[in-house]
Enzyme design. Structure first.
Site, PDB file in Angstrom:
ATOM      1  N   LYS A   8     -18.348  -0.593  26.544  1.00  0.00           N
ATOM      2  CA  LYS A   8     -18.312  -1.995  26.994  1.00  0.00           C
ATOM      3  C   LYS A   8     -19.205  -2.854  26.111  1.00  0.00           C
ATOM      4  O   LYS A   8     -20.394  -2.591  25.951  1.00  0.00           O
ATOM      5  CB  LYS A   8     -18.778  -2.047  28.449  1.00  0.00           C
ATOM      6  CG  LYS A   8     -18.721  -3.402  29.138  1.00  0.00           C
ATOM      7  CD  LYS A   8     -19.048  -3.213  30.629  1.00  0.00           C
ATOM      8  CE  LYS A   8     -19.072  -4.503  31.416  1.00  0.00           C
ATOM      9  NZ  LYS A   8     -19.373  -4.263  32.865  1.00  0.00           N
ATOM     10  N   CYS A  34     -14.229  -4.699  32.095  1.00  0.00           N
ATOM     11  CA  CYS A  34     -14.753  -5.652  33.064  1.00  0.00           C
ATOM     12  C   CYS A  34     -15.224  -6.999  32.508  1.00  0.00           C
ATOM     13  O   CYS A  34     -14.416  -7.799  32.078  1.00  0.00           O
ATOM     14  CB  CYS A  34     -15.846  -5.002  33.916  1.00  0.00           C
ATOM     15  SG  CYS A  34     -15.958  -5.809  35.504  1.00  0.00           S
ATOM     16  N   GLU A  56     -13.021   0.586  36.561  1.00  0.00           N
ATOM     17  CA  GLU A  56     -14.347   0.745  35.955  1.00  0.00           C
ATOM     18  C   GLU A  56     -15.188   1.764  36.749  1.00  0.00           C
ATOM     19  O   GLU A  56     -15.246   1.667  37.979  1.00  0.00           O
ATOM     20  CB  GLU A  56     -15.055  -0.611  35.932  1.00  0.00           C
ATOM     21  CG  GLU A  56     -16.389  -0.600  35.217  1.00  0.00           C
ATOM     22  CD  GLU A  56     -17.102  -1.964  35.246  1.00  0.00           C
ATOM     23  OE1 GLU A  56     -16.737  -2.798  36.086  1.00  0.00           O
ATOM     24  OE2 GLU A  56     -18.020  -2.168  34.429  1.00  0.00           O
TER      25      GLU A  56
HETATM   26  N1  BAL Z   1     -18.561  -5.111  36.617  1.00  0.00           N
HETATM   27  C1  BAL Z   1     -19.306  -6.281  36.546  1.00  0.00           C
HETATM   28  C2  BAL Z   1     -18.845  -7.453  37.292  1.00  0.00           C
HETATM   29  C3  BAL Z   1     -17.907  -8.318  36.439  1.00  0.00           C
HETATM   30  O1  BAL Z   1     -18.038  -8.322  35.210  1.00  0.00           O
HETATM   31  O2  BAL Z   1     -17.057  -9.000  37.021  1.00  0.00           O
END
Ligand code: BAL
Length: 370
Positions: free
Chosen positions: A194, A231, A120
């Site tokens: 996203k 994510c 990401e």
């Molecule tokens: N990148 C955000 C943290 C997560 O969704 O784990």
């Protein structure tokens, strides 16, 4: 010096079980009867060892079919830390990451990788957990022709490699958390934004970019039908479901997440999605510690530090998964997937046939109309 917390669960288990116990553990926990180790050249292995890169390679065979040839594709997942301190210029930081990732992609190309996924917002420090925008806002870039896309298009063409490039997109002033897909000829193929944004503790990303407006695209690449669940979207089962209903054979889950933010979920959610939706899932998380000095209410300064735990892994439609990559090292995980396994598992388990989607569509419509 490696400390105890640097070890993955797989490494701890491997260190503490005798061979017979380890074989039984792997059979029950990973379903390793369907997972073979893929041989890498000695040259590649020693190069990675010398550079402290954690490289691992596995193959997921499918049953032999009478009417279909095997449909094998080699994928690569790259996890890496940033290089320069976050107070360096955007250009210096980004170019340093480009240099590191270029070297890792060269290794992936040497291993024959055909589809590569980066983590990401790979080309920047993950400042989205700091609550501050201004200092690093120039990392947000055009999906179609920003620095990261331009950098990867050449590499994709040289290596005949499909590349998934998750970035922070600036679309004429609107920011999105976006995964760009570049085809094996170096052409921009499309993007996914996203869908689900975290607002949990310091990971409150809702103030930085908008919720995705592009649904659940599946990209019919030369090598496989692929999708990207970015994510936090890994926590949403319907997000995974839609990629499957749209025909994905491999769903990549590029992430930037820390131990305090549900590490115990990490090995479960993408693996469950692979089982439930009869496709391959690929979980990629960054490594390293990132330190930011941010302003609080315009006067006081504070330091924000986040440590990412890597642990990238691949799961097959039959639930068989690889051990995780390192929690602390840059790494490349290579998987040779026989895509016939997707339909074989579908036919074996019948989850599609028994999913009762019409029933849930009615109930969901009712539940959301309250
Ligand atoms: N990148 C955000 C943290 C997560 O969704 O784990």
């Amino acid at each position: 010096m490696e400390t105890q917390t640097d070890l993955t669960l797989d490494e701890i288990i491997k260190k503490n079980l005798n061979p017979a116990q380890l074989e039984e553990y792997n059979r029950i926990h990973y379903g390793t009867k369907n997972l073979d180790t893929l041989r890498l050249t000695d040259d590649l292995t020693s190069k990675c060892k010398e550079k402290g890169i954690d490289i691992a390679a596995y193959s997921f065979p499918a049953g032999k079919e009478e009417l279909r040839e095997a449909r094998k594709v080699k994928i690569g997942l790259i996890q890496h830390s940033i290089i320069l301190p976050t107070d360096k210029s955007v250009t210096e930081q980004r170019n340093a990451i480009f240099r590191k990732v270029s070297e890792l992609i060269d290794i992936a190309a040497s291993a024959g990788v055909q589809i590569l996924c980066l983590q990401e917002t790979w080309s920047m420090p993950f400042f989205l957990c700091t609550g501050e925008k201004e200092r690093w806002s120039e990392f947000a870039e055009s999906a179609e022709d920003g620095p990261s896309t331009r950098f990867l298009r050449k590499i994709a063409e040289e290596n005949k490699m499909v590349i998934i490039s998750p970035i922070l997109e600036n679309d004429n002033g609107t920011w999105w958390n976006t995964a760009v897909v570049i085809d094996e000829n170096g052409n921009y193929m499309g993007k996914h934004r996203k869908n689900h944004l975290p607002s949990v503790g310091s990971f409150s990303e809702i103030g930085f970019y908008d919720p995705g407006n592009m649904g659940h695209a599946v990209f019919d690449t030369k090598y496989a039908k692929i999708a990207v669940n970015i994510c936090y979207g890994r926590h949403h089962a319907l997000n995974w479901l839609m990629f499957g209903l749209n025909g994905a054979e491999i769903v990549f889950n590029p992430a930037a997440t820390i131990s305090e933010f549900g590490e115990s979920f990490w090995g479960i959610e993408a693996r469950n999605a692979a089982i439930a939706n009869n496709y391959f899932t690929c979980s990629i998380n960054r490594v390293g510690t990132e330190v930011f000095t941010v302003m609080t209410d315009f006067k006081a300064k504070k330091t924000v530090s986040r440590t990412y735990y890597g642990s990238s892994y691949i799961t097959a439609p039959n639930g068989c998964r690889t051990p995780a990559l390192s929690r602390v090292k840059d790494g490349l995980l290579v998987g040779e997937l026989d895509l016939n396994l997707c339909r074989q598992v579908k036919d074996q388990w019948g989850f599609n046939m028994t999913s009762r989607l019409d029933m849930y569509a009615t109930e969901l419509a009712h539940a959301t109309n309250k």
